[in-house]
Motif scaffolding. Structure first.
Motif, PDB file in Angstrom:
ATOM      1  N   LEU A   1       0.831  -1.199   0.000  1.00 24.83           N
ATOM      2  CA  LEU A   1       0.000   0.000   0.000  1.00 24.83           C
ATOM      3  C   LEU A   1       0.872   1.258   0.000  1.00 24.83           C
ATOM      4  N   ARG A   2       1.937   1.248   0.805  1.00 28.87           N
ATOM      5  CA  ARG A   2       2.870   2.388   0.830  1.00 28.87           C
ATOM      6  C   ARG A   2       3.452   2.617  -0.557  1.00 28.87           C
ATOM      7  N   ASP A   3       3.936   1.559  -1.164  1.00 29.87           N
ATOM      8  CA  ASP A   3       4.572   1.684  -2.475  1.00 29.87           C
ATOM      9  C   ASP A   3       3.592   2.178  -3.547  1.00 29.87           C
ATOM     10  N   GLU A   4       2.337   1.776  -3.423  1.00 34.13           N
ATOM     11  CA  GLU A   4       1.325   2.185  -4.393  1.00 34.13           C
ATOM     12  C   GLU A   4       1.036   3.688  -4.320  1.00 34.13           C
ATOM     13  N   TYR A   5       1.052   4.264  -3.122  1.00 32.85           N
ATOM     14  CA  TYR A   5       0.631   5.659  -2.954  1.00 32.85           C
ATOM     15  C   TYR A   5       1.750   6.643  -2.639  1.00 32.85           C
ATOM     16  N   LEU A   6       2.958   6.187  -2.422  1.00 31.61           N
ATOM     17  CA  LEU A   6       4.055   7.072  -2.034  1.00 31.61           C
ATOM     18  C   LEU A   6       4.221   8.244  -2.995  1.00 31.61           C
ATOM     19  N   LYS A   7       4.400   7.971  -4.260  1.00 30.97           N
ATOM     20  CA  LYS A   7       4.618   9.047  -5.238  1.00 30.97           C
ATOM     21  C   LYS A   7       3.368   9.872  -5.501  1.00 30.97           C
TER      22      LYS A   7
END
Length: 101
Positions: A9-15
């Protein structure tokens, strides 16, 4: 959630989230990061990452978090770092109030 689920989830929304205003009514509060932690340790994990120049995963090694208590958390604060409070909110809660495409 598990660390694997939270990391995904972090990787999906970080950028998509970093750099956005936390709230339209708080333009001085920018989202600075999305991290994996639990709510209890989120501020300390972020401090360790920022002050120690380490990855989220490396910072987590210093904390004892139960496997199903991880979450992807938004970190927002005023600039510069250390100038005041830190806002911590689960990504899922933030997205409910502030949809992102």
């Amino acid at each position: 959630m598990t660390i694997t689920e939270a990391t995904k989830l972090r990787d999906e929304y970080l950028k998509k989230l970093v750099g956005r205003f936390y709230d339209i009514n708080r333009p001085d509060w920018a989202i600075k990061d999305v991290i994996v932690s639990d709510r209890e340790h989120a501020g300390s994990v972020y401090s360790k990452m920022y002050d120690g120049n380490m990855s989220n995963e490396a910072a987590l090694d210093s904390f004892s978090i139960k496997e199903n208590e991880y979450d992807a958390l938004i970190i927002a604060h005023q600039s510069p770092w250390g100038s005041g409070d830190v806002l911590v909110e689960p990504v899922e809660s933030y997205l409910t109030a502030n949809p992102v495409e």
